[in-house]
Structures are given as C-alpha cells and as structure tokens.
Design a protein around this motif. Structure first.
Motif, PDB file in Angstrom:
ATOM      1  N   GLU A  27       0.840  -1.192   0.000  1.00 19.39           N
ATOM      2  CA  GLU A  27       0.000   0.000   0.000  1.00 19.39           C
ATOM      3  C   GLU A  27       0.879   1.248   0.000  1.00 19.39           C
ATOM      4  O   GLU A  27       1.960   1.262   0.608  1.00 19.39           O
ATOM      5  CB  GLU A  27      -0.901   0.019   1.240  1.00 19.39           C
ATOM      6  CG  GLU A  27      -1.908  -1.113   1.255  1.00 19.39           C
ATOM      7  CD  GLU A  27      -2.839  -1.006   2.449  1.00 19.39           C
ATOM      8  OE1 GLU A  27      -2.673  -0.042   3.214  1.00 19.39           O
ATOM      9  OE2 GLU A  27      -3.713  -1.864   2.596  1.00 19.39           O
ATOM     10  N   ARG A  29       2.528   4.664   0.997  1.00 18.92           N
ATOM     11  CA  ARG A  29       2.764   5.209   2.336  1.00 18.92           C
ATOM     12  C   ARG A  29       1.960   6.484   2.538  1.00 18.92           C
ATOM     13  O   ARG A  29       1.967   7.368   1.690  1.00 18.92           O
ATOM     14  CB  ARG A  29       4.254   5.497   2.513  1.00 18.92           C
ATOM     15  CG  ARG A  29       4.602   6.084   3.863  1.00 18.92           C
ATOM     16  CD  ARG A  29       6.081   6.404   3.922  1.00 18.92           C
ATOM     17  NE  ARG A  29       6.428   7.016   5.194  1.00 18.92           N
ATOM     18  CZ  ARG A  29       7.642   7.475   5.490  1.00 18.92           C
ATOM     19  NH1 ARG A  29       8.606   7.385   4.588  1.00 18.92           N
ATOM     20  NH2 ARG A  29       7.883   8.020   6.658  1.00 18.92           N
ATOM     21  N   LYS A  30       1.260   6.553   3.641  1.00 17.62           N
ATOM     22  CA  LYS A  30       0.463   7.734   3.947  1.00 17.62           C
ATOM     23  C   LYS A  30       1.296   8.709   4.765  1.00 17.62           C
ATOM     24  O   LYS A  30       1.810   8.358   5.836  1.00 17.62           O
ATOM     25  CB  LYS A  30      -0.797   7.339   4.726  1.00 17.62           C
ATOM     26  CG  LYS A  30      -1.777   6.495   3.921  1.00 17.62           C
ATOM     27  CD  LYS A  30      -3.021   6.196   4.731  1.00 17.62           C
ATOM     28  CE  LYS A  30      -4.013   5.358   3.919  1.00 17.62           C
ATOM     29  NZ  LYS A  30      -5.246   5.060   4.713  1.00 17.62           N
ATOM     30  N   HIS A  58       7.765  12.903   7.296  1.00 12.47           N
ATOM     31  CA  HIS A  58       7.213  13.500   6.076  1.00 12.47           C
ATOM     32  C   HIS A  58       7.930  13.024   4.814  1.00 12.47           C
ATOM     33  O   HIS A  58       7.696  13.545   3.727  1.00 12.47           O
ATOM     34  CB  HIS A  58       7.283  15.021   6.162  1.00 12.47           C
ATOM     35  CG  HIS A  58       6.374  15.603   7.196  1.00 12.47           C
ATOM     36  ND1 HIS A  58       4.998  15.650   7.049  1.00 12.47           N
ATOM     37  CD2 HIS A  58       6.632  16.173   8.406  1.00 12.47           C
ATOM     38  CE1 HIS A  58       4.455  16.223   8.105  1.00 12.47           C
ATOM     39  NE2 HIS A  58       5.419  16.544   8.947  1.00 12.47           N
TER      40      HIS A  58
END
Length: 202
Positions: A27, A29-30, A58
């Motif tokens: 998935e 990366r958020k 970040h």
C-alpha cells in the motif's frame, strides 16, 4: 472406471490459480497531515533529533552533512508546498542596497539558512528600519532563490502592519529637560544613598 469420468466437461470453468502465499501489493505510504498554520520558531526550538524525526515522518531525505538549520529550511519549504501558512518573526538586518534579512535573537543574529528575505519594496512601503522586530508570512522560494521570502508583513514591533506609523528619527526628536526637582529621599526606604544624591546632585 468409465473413461468419460476422467475428462473435463466443456462448460466447466477451469480452476482459478490460488494466491496463497503470494506477496500482496504494498500500500502507498500515507504521509502525516500538515498543520494549517506554523510558526517557524516552533522548528527553531526543536533539537536536531526532533527535527530529524519530523523530517523522516514527512518522507524528507536527510543528508549527513546537513545541519539543524538546513533541516529547518527543508521543513519550512515542504510545509509551504503542502499549503501550510508559515509565519516568522525576527529582527531586520537591512542591507545597503535595500531590503534585508530577518535574523533570529535565539541564534545571536547569525546568518543562517532559514533566514527570511525582506524585499526592498516592503521595506519602503512600511518604512521599516534596521533593528525593527518584524513578523511576516512566508512564501516558497522562486526560480533559483536559495532563501525563504516574505509574502506579506503582518506586524512591526508588535503593531499590526496596517496601523504602523514611521517613528521620527532620534536626531529629530525634541529634547525635554527637567523643569522640577526630583526628591529621591523618602521615609519608606530610609536610605542614606538617596539622601546623599539629593544633596550632591539636586
């Protein structure tokens, strides 16, 4: 055994390959949410370890040769690119060609990567001078700029920019001399020093 039982019926669906044990697609990366507003001094207060952890959260790359001041610059530029309103308050060091940079009392007014440039047009608009405490809203560096720029001046010496009035120069002020005697001696302190000053320098 009947030979027909060993053949597959023409309308029978072929078995689907199983995906057991296969690696599922990773998935994306958020990244953490960014604040709506930020004071650059919040970053200036943080330690090198705290700044490094914030930058890694970040997804920013941290080179080994970067100082904490370079990391602050990278973080501010990142937040500005994500739409955060970043504010800075520093002391103006004016240049001979107009404009100048906001320096930080926290770092003894040294030249640092996160210093904020103030354009000559803004300096003339509000008649700010060398040594004024100025609060600005920042903008992203343009083209090949290697510094943070000012989008607008918010306050000067704690006064909103819209209400700021240029003070008179010290040389043009009218001197006010005392017109009555000031008595330092009083019954509360009962100090001999104040009595001595009254007698020797009335």
């Amino acid at each position: 055994m009947d030979e027909s039982t060993l053949t597959t019926a023409p309308n029978e669906a072929a078995p689907k390959p199983t995906t057991e044990g296969a690696d599922a697609p990773a998935e994306p990366r958020k990244l953490p949410l960014v604040p709506d507003e930020l004071e650059i001094d919040e970053l200036n207060r943080e330690t090198l370890l705290q700044l490094t952890e914030r930058a890694q959260q970040h997804g920013l790359r941290i080179n080994a040769d970067k100082t904490r001041h370079h990391i602050v610059f990278d973080l501010v530029r990142y937040y500005l690119s994500r739409g955060t309103k970043v504010f800075a308050e520093g002391v103006l060091e004016a240049s001979n060609n107009g404009g100048g940079y906001l320096r930080w009392p926290r770092f003894n007014f040294k030249q640092l990567p996160q210093d904020v440039y103030l354009a000559p047009a803004m300096e003339r608009q509000f008649a700010v001078r060398n040594g004024n405490l100025i609060k600005v809203r920042l903008r992203l560096p343009r083209d090949r700029e290697k510094f943070l720029g000012s989008e607008e001046i918010i306050a000067i010496e704690g006064v909103p920019a819209a209400e700021w009035r240029e003070p008179k120069e010290f040389e043009k002020l009218t001197a006010m001399h005392p017109n009555e005697r000031i008595v330092l001696e009083n019954m509360q302190l009962k100090s001999i020093t104040s009595r001595f000053i009254d007698l020797t320098a009335p």
